[in-house]
Design a protein around this motif. Structure first.
Motif, PDB file in Angstrom:
ATOM      1  N   GLU A 103       3.695  22.289  70.192  1.00  0.00           N
ATOM      2  CA  GLU A 103       4.720  22.476  69.185  1.00  0.00           C
ATOM      3  C   GLU A 103       5.670  23.668  69.443  1.00  0.00           C
ATOM      4  OE1 GLU A 103       2.733  19.696  65.695  1.00  0.00           O
ATOM      5  OE2 GLU A 103       2.848  22.045  65.361  1.00  0.00           O
ATOM      6  N   ALA A 104       4.992  24.922  69.756  1.00  0.00           N
ATOM      7  CA  ALA A 104       5.588  26.076  69.733  1.00  0.00           C
ATOM      8  C   ALA A 104       6.260  26.252  71.243  1.00  0.00           C
ATOM      9  CB  ALA A 104       4.615  27.186  69.098  1.00  0.00           C
ATOM     10  N   TYR A 105       5.377  26.127  71.948  1.00  0.00           N
ATOM     11  CA  TYR A 105       5.891  26.303  73.376  1.00  0.00           C
ATOM     12  C   TYR A 105       6.354  25.403  74.327  1.00  0.00           C
ATOM     13  CZ  TYR A 105       3.208  30.625  71.902  1.00  0.00           C
ATOM     14  OH  TYR A 105       2.630  31.723  71.269  1.00  0.00           O
ATOM     15  N   GLY A 106       6.048  24.132  73.881  1.00  0.00           N
ATOM     16  CA  GLY A 106       6.394  23.075  74.658  1.00  0.00           C
ATOM     17  C   GLY A 106       5.078  22.574  75.538  1.00  0.00           C
ATOM     18  N   PRO A 107       5.304  21.640  76.381  1.00  0.00           N
ATOM     19  CA  PRO A 107       4.013  21.180  77.115  1.00  0.00           C
ATOM     20  C   PRO A 107       3.377  22.481  77.979  1.00  0.00           C
ATOM     21  CG  PRO A 107       6.138  19.793  77.690  1.00  0.00           C
ATOM     22  CD  PRO A 107       6.472  21.043  76.733  1.00  0.00           C
ATOM     23  N   PRO A 148      17.590  25.734  69.255  1.00  0.00           N
ATOM     24  CA  PRO A 148      16.763  24.474  69.905  1.00  0.00           C
ATOM     25  C   PRO A 148      15.859  24.080  68.875  1.00  0.00           C
ATOM     26  CG  PRO A 148      17.384  26.032  71.625  1.00  0.00           C
ATOM     27  CD  PRO A 148      17.333  26.737  70.553  1.00  0.00           C
ATOM     28  N   ARG A 149      14.952  25.081  68.378  1.00  0.00           N
ATOM     29  CA  ARG A 149      14.093  24.463  67.441  1.00  0.00           C
ATOM     30  C   ARG A 149      14.687  24.132  66.121  1.00  0.00           C
ATOM     31  NH1 ARG A 149      10.485  29.916  69.179  1.00  0.00           N
ATOM     32  NH2 ARG A 149       9.016  28.995  70.669  1.00  0.00           N
ATOM     33  N   ALA A 150      15.376  24.792  65.574  1.00  0.00           N
ATOM     34  CA  ALA A 150      16.191  24.584  64.414  1.00  0.00           C
ATOM     35  C   ALA A 150      16.773  23.175  64.516  1.00  0.00           C
ATOM     36  CB  ALA A 150      16.956  25.491  63.906  1.00  0.00           C
ATOM     37  N   LEU A 151      17.414  22.842  65.701  1.00  0.00           N
ATOM     38  CA  LEU A 151      18.030  21.531  65.607  1.00  0.00           C
ATOM     39  C   LEU A 151      16.997  20.586  65.889  1.00  0.00           C
ATOM     40  CD1 LEU A 151      20.766  22.517  68.403  1.00  0.00           C
ATOM     41  CD2 LEU A 151      20.998  22.241  66.145  1.00  0.00           C
ATOM     42  N   GLU A 152      16.063  20.627  66.395  1.00  0.00           N
ATOM     43  CA  GLU A 152      14.818  19.519  66.464  1.00  0.00           C
ATOM     44  C   GLU A 152      14.264  19.375  65.001  1.00  0.00           C
ATOM     45  OE1 GLU A 152      10.497  18.887  68.565  1.00  0.00           O
ATOM     46  OE2 GLU A 152      11.636  20.452  69.167  1.00  0.00           O
ATOM     47  N   CYS A 153      14.190  20.439  64.381  1.00  0.00           N
ATOM     48  CA  CYS A 153      13.377  20.379  63.191  1.00  0.00           C
ATOM     49  C   CYS A 153      14.316  19.834  62.154  1.00  0.00           C
ATOM     50  CB  CYS A 153      13.135  22.002  62.538  1.00  0.00           C
ATOM     51  SG  CYS A 153      12.416  21.972  60.982  1.00  0.00           S
TER      52      CYS A 153
END
Length: 389
Positions: free
Chosen positions: A141-145, A243-248
């Motif tokens: 979730e934090a770093y990606g795959p 980007p994290r905020a947009l996904e959230c």
């Protein structure tokens, strides 16, 4: 240990110096605070003493942990206590700005020292330590795959684990209804301080905004966009640079069944067009963040604040309003004056038509051991209603 000059920072260490030929290993280095790879790494385990670990960390040597996970957390706590014992208290008579500067410097020193205790995430984000939790989902979730082994500080990993727990549990937001929760992602400011949400929930809507269009600038989790829809706005455009905020924000809008009324985009501060209501809750302190997590608190040189003010008149429909939600903590810390804020509003061609105030009710406002207690206890959060002059 040395750092390989590639685009991907790399950490090197020798796994067993007691063997005839020590095995040289390496892994990608990752730091959310953009800390450089440590220049020297030694292996540490359950036999490592706290005094030794603290001394090495203060000298800049990283300790790659190979022991029990819970013992690593205890070592971290022991190192933290040593930092507290050796730190100089901030003088009660120090000026607010000086207290803030010293507080930030002390926090930076603590972060650097504790950040030297390092763990290795395997190529599937797993943690191969005794009694270690399963951190694969939290790290994804934090770093990606996963993309190979990754060395991170234990303090950062604990933050990733805590963020995953908050994401699973969510934060209850009474303004959205009984039991309704917002689920923050790692690196996105969590709506645990409800006063700014309450202000947006109770401020009188301008007549033009009823059933109209709104912009939520710097949306973060999307909580204010959701509140605006609940208040009757037909369409809310929520923006953010992260980007994290947009996904959230997209995930929360979908979870709340608001995806057809909340449009999430970025990274520009303002979207195209005009709105009947523009809401902005910028980071409250004009200082430089040291990590992505701090970007919800610190706004370097008030960049977002001034961007909102100077773009507002050009993005409002006739009869529309801008709502600036801002704490005066920066004023109590000597980082900005009320006169400077009012000058910025006026120079943007705006006037104040009203203001709602509220006092914070979070625990830190009552913590007398906090070096910034006087400023926090006096803090007031305001919703400034602005219109073109």
């Amino acid at each position: 240990m040395s750092t390989t000059p590639t685009t991907t920072p790399t950490t090197h260490w020798s796994e067993d110096r007691s063997a005839p030929a020590a095995q040289s290993l390496s892994a990608r280095w990752h730091s959310e605070s953009a800390a450089p790879p440590p220049r020297r790494v030694v292996v540490a385990d359950d036999c490592t003493k706290a005094a030794t670990a603290y001394q090495l960390a203060c000298e800049g040597t990283a300790l790659l942990w190979r022991g029990d996970f819970h013992n690593a957390r205890r070592l971290l706590q022991a190192m933290s206590r040593r930092i507290d014992r050796k730190s100089s208290p901030i003088r009660p008579d120090a000026a607010p700005a000086e207290s803030f500067r010293l507080h930030r410097r002390a926090r930076g020193h603590r972060a650097r020292v504790l950040g030297k205790l390092v763990v290795l995430l395997e190529d599937d984000h797993s943690l191969s330590l005794r009694r270690a939790p399963d951190v694969r989902r939290a790290c994804t979730e934090a770093y990606g795959p996963p993309r190979g082994d990754r060395a991170v500080s234990l303090t950062e990993l604990l933050g990733v684990i805590g963020a995953h727990q908050w994401r699973e549990k969510g934060v209850e937001v009474p303004a959205l209804g009984d039991g309704v929760r917002i689920h923050p992602h790692y690196g996105v400011f969590s709506p645990v301080r409800g006063e700014y949400i309450d202000l947006v929930a109770r401020a009188p809507l301008p007549p033009a905004a009823r059933g109209g269009r709104a912009f939520d600038l710097g949306t973060g989790t999307g909580v204010l966009a959701a509140v605006l829809v609940r208040r009757g706005l037909a369409h809310v455009v929520a923006t953010d640079i992260g980007p994290r905020a947009l996904e959230c924000a997209r995930e929360n809008a979908d979870r709340l069944g608001l995806a057809d009324r909340v449009e999430v985009g970025g990274p520009a501060l303002y979207p195209d067009g005009r709105a009947d209501l523009v809401v902005c809750n910028p980071p409250w302190l004009p200082a430089r963040p040291t990590s992505t997590v701090e970007q919800g608190v610190y706004d370097p040189d008030g960049t977002m604040l001034h961007g909102f003010l100077h773009g507002l008149a050009d993005h409002l429909r006739p009869g529309g309003e801008g709502w600036l939600v801002l704490s005066d903590l920066a004023e109590h810390l000597g980082l900005r004056t009320r006169a400077e804020l009012l000058t910025a509003i006026g120079s943007a061609g705006l006037r104040v038509t009203g203001r709602l105030d509220t006092s914070p009710h979070h625990p830190r406002a009552r913590d007398t051991t906090d070096p910034l207690h006087r400023a926090r206890a006096a803090e007031v959060t305001s919703l400034w209603r602005l219109t073109p002059d």
